[in-house]
Scaffold this motif. Structure first.
Motif, PDB file in Angstrom:
ATOM      1  N   ASP A   8      23.848  17.538  31.733  1.00 43.02           N
ATOM      2  CA  ASP A   8      23.440  17.289  33.116  1.00 43.02           C
ATOM      3  C   ASP A   8      21.947  17.581  33.307  1.00 43.02           C
ATOM      4  OD1 ASP A   8      26.051  16.595  33.706  1.00 43.02           O
ATOM      5  OD2 ASP A   8      26.552  18.543  34.603  1.00 43.02           O
ATOM      6  N   LEU A   9      21.501  18.679  32.748  1.00 34.78           N
ATOM      7  CA  LEU A   9      20.095  19.053  32.875  1.00 34.78           C
ATOM      8  C   LEU A   9      19.196  18.041  32.162  1.00 34.78           C
ATOM      9  CD1 LEU A   9      18.013  20.993  33.961  1.00 34.78           C
ATOM     10  CD2 LEU A   9      18.493  22.511  32.038  1.00 34.78           C
ATOM     11  N   ALA A  10      19.595  17.591  30.980  1.00 27.88           N
ATOM     12  CA  ALA A  10      18.812  16.586  30.249  1.00 27.88           C
ATOM     13  C   ALA A  10      18.713  15.292  31.060  1.00 27.88           C
ATOM     14  CB  ALA A  10      19.425  16.322  28.875  1.00 27.88           C
ATOM     15  N   ASP A  11      19.796  14.901  31.703  1.00 26.31           N
ATOM     16  CA  ASP A  11      19.770  13.692  32.538  1.00 26.31           C
ATOM     17  C   ASP A  11      18.797  13.855  33.707  1.00 26.31           C
ATOM     18  OD1 ASP A  11      21.625  12.401  30.923  1.00 26.31           O
ATOM     19  OD2 ASP A  11      23.337  12.842  32.238  1.00 26.31           O
ATOM     20  N   ARG A  12      18.804  15.035  34.330  1.00 27.89           N
ATOM     21  CA  ARG A  12      17.872  15.287  35.440  1.00 27.89           C
ATOM     22  C   ARG A  12      16.422  15.267  34.952  1.00 27.89           C
ATOM     23  NH1 ARG A  12      21.544  19.373  36.844  1.00 27.89           N
ATOM     24  NH2 ARG A  12      20.045  21.017  36.345  1.00 27.89           N
ATOM     25  N   LEU A  13      16.179  15.863  33.785  1.00 26.80           N
ATOM     26  CA  LEU A  13      14.824  15.890  33.244  1.00 26.80           C
ATOM     27  C   LEU A  13      14.340  14.485  32.873  1.00 26.80           C
ATOM     28  CD1 LEU A  13      15.062  19.127  31.117  1.00 26.80           C
ATOM     29  CD2 LEU A  13      13.524  18.743  33.066  1.00 26.80           C
ATOM     30  N   LYS A  14      15.244  13.693  32.357  1.00 24.62           N
ATOM     31  CA  LYS A  14      14.883  12.316  31.995  1.00 24.62           C
ATOM     32  C   LYS A  14      14.469  11.535  33.246  1.00 24.62           C
ATOM     33  CE  LYS A  14      16.532   8.436  29.262  1.00 24.62           C
ATOM     34  NZ  LYS A  14      17.589   7.941  28.376  1.00 24.62           N
TER      35      LYS A  14
ATOM     36  N   TRP B 242       9.005  10.259  29.274  1.00 24.70           N
ATOM     37  CA  TRP B 242      10.165   9.977  28.412  1.00 24.70           C
ATOM     38  C   TRP B 242       9.947   8.707  27.600  1.00 24.70           C
ATOM     39  CZ3 TRP B 242      13.081  14.204  29.348  1.00 24.70           C
ATOM     40  CH2 TRP B 242      14.211  14.373  28.554  1.00 24.70           C
ATOM     41  N   GLU B 243       9.066   7.860  28.061  1.00 26.92           N
ATOM     42  CA  GLU B 243       8.787   6.616  27.341  1.00 26.92           C
ATOM     43  C   GLU B 243       8.154   6.875  25.981  1.00 26.92           C
ATOM     44  OE1 GLU B 243       6.656   3.834  29.781  1.00 26.92           O
ATOM     45  OE2 GLU B 243       8.091   4.044  31.416  1.00 26.92           O
ATOM     46  N   TYR B 244       7.578   8.066  25.800  1.00 25.67           N
ATOM     47  CA  TYR B 244       6.995   8.405  24.504  1.00 25.67           C
ATOM     48  C   TYR B 244       7.480   9.769  23.991  1.00 25.67           C
ATOM     49  CZ  TYR B 244       3.564  10.451  27.757  1.00 25.67           C
ATOM     50  OH  TYR B 244       2.962  11.120  28.786  1.00 25.67           O
ATOM     51  N   MET B 245       8.617  10.216  24.491  1.00 27.47           N
ATOM     52  CA  MET B 245       9.214  11.468  24.013  1.00 27.47           C
ATOM     53  C   MET B 245       9.576  11.291  22.530  1.00 27.47           C
ATOM     54  SD  MET B 245      10.370  14.571  24.683  1.00 27.47           S
ATOM     55  CE  MET B 245      10.589  14.728  26.446  1.00 27.47           C
ATOM     56  N   PRO B 246       9.089  12.195  21.665  1.00 28.82           N
ATOM     57  CA  PRO B 246       9.421  12.078  20.241  1.00 28.82           C
ATOM     58  C   PRO B 246      10.935  11.995  20.020  1.00 28.82           C
ATOM     59  CG  PRO B 246       7.776  13.776  20.583  1.00 28.82           C
ATOM     60  CD  PRO B 246       8.240  13.339  21.949  1.00 28.82           C
TER      61      PRO B 246
ATOM     62  N   ILE C  55      12.815  24.688  29.577  1.00 25.25           N
ATOM     63  CA  ILE C  55      13.077  25.972  28.917  1.00 25.25           C
ATOM     64  C   ILE C  55      14.558  26.318  29.031  1.00 25.25           C
ATOM     65  CG2 ILE C  55      12.601  28.461  29.031  1.00 25.25           C
ATOM     66  CD1 ILE C  55       9.680  27.603  29.888  1.00 25.25           C
ATOM     67  N   LYS C  56      15.127  26.072  30.203  1.00 27.41           N
ATOM     68  CA  LYS C  56      16.570  26.325  30.398  1.00 27.41           C
ATOM     69  C   LYS C  56      17.404  25.396  29.506  1.00 27.41           C
ATOM     70  CE  LYS C  56      20.239  26.514  33.807  1.00 27.41           C
ATOM     71  NZ  LYS C  56      20.648  26.307  35.203  1.00 27.41           N
ATOM     72  N   LEU C  57      16.984  24.134  29.398  1.00 34.15           N
ATOM     73  CA  LEU C  57      17.702  23.186  28.545  1.00 34.15           C
ATOM     74  C   LEU C  57      17.775  23.694  27.113  1.00 34.15           C
ATOM     75  CD1 LEU C  57      19.009  20.385  27.965  1.00 34.15           C
ATOM     76  CD2 LEU C  57      16.684  19.569  27.523  1.00 34.15           C
ATOM     77  N   TYR C  58      16.638  24.124  26.588  1.00 32.80           N
ATOM     78  CA  TYR C  58      16.620  24.607  25.206  1.00 32.80           C
ATOM     79  C   TYR C  58      17.398  25.913  25.053  1.00 32.80           C
ATOM     80  CZ  TYR C  58      13.530  20.786  24.097  1.00 32.80           C
ATOM     81  OH  TYR C  58      13.023  19.524  23.896  1.00 32.80           O
ATOM     82  N   ALA C  59      17.426  26.730  26.094  1.00 30.91           N
ATOM     83  CA  ALA C  59      18.237  27.954  26.063  1.00 30.91           C
ATOM     84  C   ALA C  59      19.726  27.595  26.038  1.00 30.91           C
ATOM     85  CB  ALA C  59      17.922  28.848  27.256  1.00 30.91           C
ATOM     86  N   LEU C  60      20.103  26.566  26.782  1.00 32.29           N
ATOM     87  CA  LEU C  60      21.504  26.116  26.774  1.00 32.29           C
ATOM     88  C   LEU C  60      21.895  25.568  25.400  1.00 32.29           C
ATOM     89  CD1 LEU C  60      21.744  24.364  30.260  1.00 32.29           C
ATOM     90  CD2 LEU C  60      22.987  26.425  29.538  1.00 32.29           C
ATOM     91  N   ILE C  61      21.004  24.802  24.785  1.00 33.61           N
ATOM     92  CA  ILE C  61      21.286  24.281  23.446  1.00 33.61           C
ATOM     93  C   ILE C  61      21.464  25.440  22.474  1.00 33.61           C
ATOM     94  CG2 ILE C  61      20.360  22.981  21.481  1.00 33.61           C
ATOM     95  CD1 ILE C  61      18.960  21.147  23.550  1.00 33.61           C
ATOM     96  N   GLU C  62      20.563  26.406  22.539  1.00 35.47           N
ATOM     97  CA  GLU C  62      20.658  27.575  21.656  1.00 35.47           C
ATOM     98  C   GLU C  62      21.967  28.329  21.885  1.00 35.47           C
ATOM     99  OE1 GLU C  62      18.254  31.699  20.640  1.00 35.47           O
ATOM    100  OE2 GLU C  62      17.299  30.203  21.912  1.00 35.47           O
ATOM    101  N   LYS C  63      22.325  28.501  23.148  1.00 39.19           N
ATOM    102  CA  LYS C  63      23.569  29.201  23.467  1.00 39.19           C
ATOM    103  C   LYS C  63      24.775  28.430  22.918  1.00 39.19           C
ATOM    104  CE  LYS C  63      26.279  30.951  27.356  1.00 39.19           C
ATOM    105  NZ  LYS C  63      26.356  31.094  28.830  1.00 39.19           N
ATOM    106  N   ALA C  64      24.775  27.129  23.125  1.00 42.93           N
ATOM    107  CA  ALA C  64      25.912  26.303  22.696  1.00 42.93           C
ATOM    108  C   ALA C  64      26.093  26.326  21.181  1.00 42.93           C
ATOM    109  CB  ALA C  64      25.745  24.871  23.192  1.00 42.93           C
TER     110      ALA C  64
END
Length: 177
Positions: free
Chosen positions: A22-28, A35-39, A67-76
């Motif tokens: 959900d957070l990734a969708d909001r950030l996109k 996002w057009e040039y996001m690696p 930062i929260k997105l990456y923390a969620l990925i790390e947690k998951a």
């Protein structure tokens, strides 16, 4: 008989991944232009990114939501059990929307790896490359062929991010002492 056992909510990484989706969708949506040039997410090759584009990606990755997105990925990735709700009873018609989102999270972890490497924070870059590898663990036990293909694709993204690190010069060796 092939349906994986249920996982209690408190032990289920899928719930954390859903928050990350959900957070990734909001950030996109929030960063449409960048996002057009996001690696790894865009069609632009990493080696074709301009310094300005890299700086912009680095800047938006400082956003508290990123930062929260990456923390969620790390947690998951640190939760050992993961079971997404899939209607196995639907057979070949079952929906698996989580698969494309898992792949997208792997791409965002690889993008973070790339930016950290570009910023010469190699220790953190290696850490994110490793997180990228563990994202596929979340679907490894799904007894569905397409899930296996997504595992392979996600691992390929992780391998590419490791390769990117290996190909870049390590400028700041002091961080490894």
């Amino acid at each position: 008989e092939v349906i994986p056992p249920l996982v209690p909510d408190k032990d289920n990484a899928a719930l954390v991944y859903r928050q990350a989706f959900d957070l990734a969708d909001r950030l996109k949506e929030k960063y449409k232009t960048e996002w057009e040039y996001m690696p790894y997410e865009s069609k632009i090759k990493i080696e074709e990114l301009t310094v300005t584009q890299k700086r912009n990606i680095s800047r938006i990755m400082q956003d508290p939501e990123f930062i929260k997105l990456y923390a969620l990925i790390e947690k998951a990735v640190n939760i050992p059990a993961c079971r997404f709700h899939i209607n196995y009873e639907d057979g070949p018609a079952m929906l698996q929307p989580h698969l494309s989102k898992i792949r997208s999270l792997a791409k965002l972890a690889a993008a973070k790896t790339f930016i950290l490497s570009w910023e010469r924070d190699n220790k953190k870059a290696w850490q994110y490359a490793e997180f990228c590898f563990h994202i596929s663990d979340s679907i490894i036990n799904e007894p569905i062929l397409i899930s296996k293909f997504v595992c392979i694709a996600t691992d390929k993204i992780a391998i590419d991010s490791f390769q990117q690190l290996l190909d870049s010069p390590i400028i700041n060796a002091e961080k490894y002492k």
